[in-house]
Every structure is written in structure tokens, then in C-alpha cells.
Scaffold this motif. Structure first.
Motif, PDB file in Angstrom:
ATOM      1  N   PHE A   1       0.832  -1.209   0.000  1.00  0.00           N
ATOM      2  CA  PHE A   1       0.000   0.000   0.000  1.00  0.00           C
ATOM      3  C   PHE A   1       0.867   1.260   0.000  1.00  0.00           C
ATOM      4  CE2 PHE A   1      -3.021  -3.154   1.365  1.00  0.00           C
ATOM      5  CZ  PHE A   1      -4.242  -2.699   0.896  1.00  0.00           C
ATOM      6  N   ILE A   2       1.941   1.240   0.773  1.00  0.00           N
ATOM      7  CA  ILE A   2       2.831   2.411   0.831  1.00  0.00           C
ATOM      8  C   ILE A   2       3.372   2.755  -0.548  1.00  0.00           C
ATOM      9  CG2 ILE A   2       5.014   3.289   1.749  1.00  0.00           C
ATOM     10  CD1 ILE A   2       4.551   1.549   4.234  1.00  0.00           C
ATOM     11  N   ASP A   3       3.768   1.746  -1.310  1.00  0.00           N
ATOM     12  CA  ASP A   3       4.424   1.956  -2.602  1.00  0.00           C
ATOM     13  C   ASP A   3       3.457   2.004  -3.781  1.00  0.00           C
ATOM     14  OD1 ASP A   3       6.967   2.037  -1.438  1.00  0.00           O
ATOM     15  OD2 ASP A   3       7.181  -0.147  -1.546  1.00  0.00           O
TER      16      ASP A   3
ATOM     17  N   LEU B   1       0.903  11.251 -11.296  1.00  0.00           N
ATOM     18  CA  LEU B   1       2.137  11.957 -10.945  1.00  0.00           C
ATOM     19  C   LEU B   1       1.901  12.946  -9.798  1.00  0.00           C
ATOM     20  CD1 LEU B   1       3.708  12.609 -14.466  1.00  0.00           C
ATOM     21  CD2 LEU B   1       4.401  10.930 -12.743  1.00  0.00           C
ATOM     22  N   SER B   2       0.753  13.598  -9.806  1.00  0.00           N
ATOM     23  CA  SER B   2       0.419  14.526  -8.716  1.00  0.00           C
ATOM     24  C   SER B   2       0.256  13.777  -7.400  1.00  0.00           C
ATOM     25  CB  SER B   2      -0.867  15.287  -9.051  1.00  0.00           C
ATOM     26  OG  SER B   2      -0.704  16.070 -10.206  1.00  0.00           O
TER      27      SER B   2
ATOM     28  N   HIS C   1       2.880  12.127  -1.909  1.00  0.00           N
ATOM     29  CA  HIS C   1       3.270  11.049  -1.007  1.00  0.00           C
ATOM     30  C   HIS C   1       4.777  10.807  -0.897  1.00  0.00           C
ATOM     31  CE1 HIS C   1      -0.740   9.257  -0.102  1.00  0.00           C
ATOM     32  NE2 HIS C   1      -1.070   9.870  -1.222  1.00  0.00           N
ATOM     33  N   GLN C   2       5.562  11.367  -1.825  1.00  0.00           N
ATOM     34  CA  GLN C   2       6.956  10.949  -1.912  1.00  0.00           C
ATOM     35  C   GLN C   2       7.790  11.285  -0.672  1.00  0.00           C
ATOM     36  OE1 GLN C   2       8.877  12.790  -5.248  1.00  0.00           O
ATOM     37  NE2 GLN C   2       8.642  14.888  -4.495  1.00  0.00           N
TER      38      GLN C   2
ATOM     39  N   ARG D   1       7.221   8.657   2.248  1.00  0.00           N
ATOM     40  CA  ARG D   1       7.302   7.224   1.966  1.00  0.00           C
ATOM     41  C   ARG D   1       8.370   6.537   2.815  1.00  0.00           C
ATOM     42  NH1 ARG D   1       7.440   7.458  -3.264  1.00  0.00           N
ATOM     43  NH2 ARG D   1       5.178   7.353  -3.426  1.00  0.00           N
ATOM     44  N   GLU D   2       9.531   7.166   2.964  1.00  0.00           N
ATOM     45  CA  GLU D   2      10.605   6.571   3.763  1.00  0.00           C
ATOM     46  C   GLU D   2      10.183   6.441   5.220  1.00  0.00           C
ATOM     47  OE1 GLU D   2      15.302   7.375   4.965  1.00  0.00           O
ATOM     48  OE2 GLU D   2      14.327   8.616   3.440  1.00  0.00           O
ATOM     49  N   THR D   3       9.510   7.468   5.735  1.00  0.00           N
ATOM     50  CA  THR D   3       9.025   7.420   7.122  1.00  0.00           C
ATOM     51  C   THR D   3       8.004   6.305   7.310  1.00  0.00           C
ATOM     52  OG1 THR D   3       9.370   9.800   7.391  1.00  0.00           O
ATOM     53  CG2 THR D   3       7.858   8.740   8.936  1.00  0.00           C
TER      54      THR D   3
END
Length: 376
Positions: free
Chosen positions: A212-214, A328-329, A334-335, A338-340
Motif C-alpha cells: 500500500f505504501i508503494d 504523478l500529482s 506522497h513521496q 514514503r521513507e518514514t
């Protein structure tokens, strides 16, 4: 003397055909049970199991299973609760119960608004229409509880949706429930396999949430009824959440000796603030759809009787937006987090693995199962 023997023979002849018929009916019921296409509820399965054991073996004399062997313990308790019920009476109740299930069984019919594709998913109905991919949880007899198979099916469906031409991906449920959380069968863990199963379950959950995150496309939740556990926490990773006003949201983690997952330890405080998130994640508060809207967990609430029509109409309009611009928007929004989210997912799964192996969790889940079987 001859007359007495004749009378005795007549009585036996009168009883014997009934016993033979009962045995034949019992065998027929066993066959009917195997042919059911609609899976019985947990409560029904426990009752059927108990009646079968009582019919074939008599009252329960086997030792009580370990507290860690959750499902076998619950099955033992269901059988033990039948007490001294005779084998004939248990057999009769078993036959009546299977007959009732067989008579009331109906096929699950998806919402008429959607054209259903033939798929090989065991626990889902996958639909592709009007630039939307819809993933419908499809275990209504279990209130769409998530078993291990459904975890894998959802990940596979998202993998397929990632590469198709759809603009939106929508999750909803079949029947009155959206999702009742994890299936209790997931906790059928023999004591000598606890560590292995906890490790495997932790890795499965981590992979599931990471999917889901990705995921690159907008995710929409169509919450058609009560939602429990991970079906609630994962909503923090969605872009839109529409709910019928009959829906409720419940995350009873600490009550079951467990801890939050689905990145909710990060997303919920961001969405609603720490005090309100604590009510849900720490203190097990169940909230209505309107309360979820006030907390920003839900985007909009619709009357239950018009939910399907109004919400789907809204989504069909959104699905006509330019595909590339929308995707893309969405990724831009979200970018940065994402790491967090991945770090949060890792930490949550590690803590859950510890909790699953704790005596506190075993006791809490055993108490929950005890309440379930006491209602049989």
C-alpha cells in the motif's frame, strides 16, 4: 410368553427403522456440509464441530489444549460445553443445523453497478470498468475477515492494478460488513511453532502494508459497513475514504494484547492529533462514520440507502480525470513521507512479533475466544 416376545419384536421393529433413518440422515448431513458454497460463520463452525464430536465420540474427555493453541482451545471448549448431551440428541441437532445452512444458502451477488470479471481470486471479486479497478473483499459469511489467503490475494490484485489502465483503485466489501479484521483462524498456532509463525506473520504483514505504501495510483475506500483492525488502520494510506452512515470503525489492539499496525502509529496522529489517535489505538474506542469524518479519517459520509449510487457516481467522475496528471500529482503528495512510512511499518511489525509471543497476548486472545464461544 410367545405373545410377550412378539410384542417385544414389534417394538424393536418400530424403533430400528428410525435409528437407521437417523444414521442415513447423519451421513447425508456430513456430505451436504462438504458441498456448501457459502462458508459458515466461526460460531456455526464451532457448533457443528462440537455436535459432530459429541455425536461420534460422546461427551468431551480429552485434555484441555494449551492457552497458546488458541483455535484448538476454543474448539475444545465448544465441545465441552455440550456436557452430557446424548449422542443421539447431538446427532439430531447436527442434522438440523446442516439442513438449515443448506436451506438458507444463497449465492453472493455483487453490486449491480459493477460488471464482474471472472477471476481466480479465492477471497476477492476483482472488477475493471470505467477506468476503475475495484477490489471487493468477498468472504461475507466471515464478515470479510482477512485470512492468510486474502492477504496474498490483495497483494496480487494490487500488483495487477498497478500495471493496468485504471485511474483509481477502489476497495469495498461484500455484504453488510466492510471487514471484521483478522480471521481468528490466523491464530491457530501450535505451541511448538509459535516463534516460527510469529516471524512469518510479521514478514507477511510488513510486505502487505508496504504494498500500500508503494502503490502509485489513488486508493479509495468505500466503507459499506463496520470496519475492524487492519482494515481501519490501513485507511491512513488511502487518498479518499467514503463511508455509509451505518459504518463503524474499531481498532481493539490493546484489548487483545497487541499493538497498532498499518502505519497507524504515524498516520493517525498526523490525521487527527495524538489525543484522538490515542482514543482509537490505545483505548479501543469504536467510532461512528460521522465521528470518523470529524476526525478526518473519512472524506465524506453518505446515507446508507443511497451510498452505493452516490459514492460510485462521484468516483466515476473522478475516474475520467487525465490519468498521467493524476498519478504523478498523487506521487508528489506522497513521496516525502514514503521513507518514514516504511520505517514505521518495520517498527510496528517488530513490536507486534514481540506481542504475539507474550503471555499477555495469549491471555487476551483466549479471553476473547471464550466470550465468543459462550454466546453459542
Amino acid at each position: 410368553m410367545a405373545a410377550r416376545m412378539l410384542l417385544s419384536r414389534v417394538k424393536l421393529d418400530a424403533v430400528f427403522p428410525r435409528l437407521m433413518a437417523t444414521k442415513a440422515d447423519f451421513e447425508k448431513a456430513k456430505s451436504q456440509l462438504l458441498r456448501l458454497t457459502k462458508e459458515p460463520t466461526n460460531e456455526e463452525k464451532l457448533r457443528i464441530y462440537a455436535l459432530f464430536k459429541q455425536s461420534t465420540e460422546g461427551h468431551c474427555t480429552t485434555p484441555k489444549p494449551s492457552a497458546f493453541n488458541f483455535v484448538n482451545k476454543v474448539k475444545w471448549e465448544a465441545w465441552n460445553q455440550l456436557g452430557d448431551l446424548t449422542q443421539d440428541d447431538a446427532q439430531e441437532q447436527y442434522i438440523k443445523m446442516v439442513d438449515k445452512l443448506n436451506a438458507t444458502e444463497t449465492e453472493t451477488v455483487p453490486s449491480p453497478e459493477l460488471h464482474v470479471q471472472e477471476t481466480d481470486y479465492e477471497t476477492l471479486v476483482l472488477t475493471k470498468q470505467n477506468n476503475m479497478t475495484t477490489i471487493r473483499l468477498n468472504r461475507p459469511s466471515r464478515k470479510n475477515a482477512i485470512n492468510v489467503q486474502m492477504y496474498h490475494d490483495i497483494m496480487r490484485a494490487l500488483g495487477e492494478a498497478k500495471d493496468d489502465d485504471s485511474t483509481l483503485v477502489v476497495f469495498t466489501g461484500t455484504g453488510d460488513y466492510y471487514c471484521s479484521g483478522n480471521d481468528l483462524e490466523n491464530f491457530n498456532i501450535p505451541l511448538d511453532h509459535m516463534e516460527t509463525v510469529a516471524q512469518e506473520s510479521s514478514l507477511l504483514l510488513k510486505k502487505f502494508v508496504a504494498t500500500f505504501i508503494d502503490f502509485p495510483k489513488p486508493l479509495v475506500g468505500m466503507i459499506n459497513g463496520p470496519a475492524v483492525g487492519i482494515s481501519v488502520t490501513i485507511l491512513g494510506l488511502f487518498d479518499l475514504v467514503y463511508a455509509a452512515d451505518s459504518a463503524t470503525f474499531h481498532t481493539p489492539f490493546t484489548k487483545l494484547g497487541q499493538s497498532p499496525e498499518g502505519c497507524s502509529s504515524y498516520t493517525f496522529p498526523k490525521i487527527m492529533g495524538i489525543p484522538k489517535a490515542s482514543e482509537l489505538l490505545l483505548f479501543n474506542k469504536k467510532i461512528s462514520a460521522r465521528e470518523a469524518y470529524d476526525l478526518n479519517l473519512v472524506t465524506e459520509v453518505f446515507p446508507t440507502n443511497t451510498f452505493e449510487r452516490e459514492a460510485w457516481h462521484r468516483l466515476q467522475n473522478y475516474a475520467t480525470l487525465p490519468n498521467k496528471a493524476l498519478h504523478l500529482s498523487r506521487q508528489l503528495l506522497h513521496q516525502l513521507k514514503r521513507e518514514t512510512l516504511h520505517k514505521t511499518n518495520e517498527a510496528e511489525c517488530q513490536l507486534l512479533k514481540q506481542m504475539w509471543l507474550s503471555p499477555e497476548c495469549a491471555s487476551a486472545i483466549a479471553t476473547f475466544f471464550q466470550r465468543k464461544t459462550s454466546k453459542l
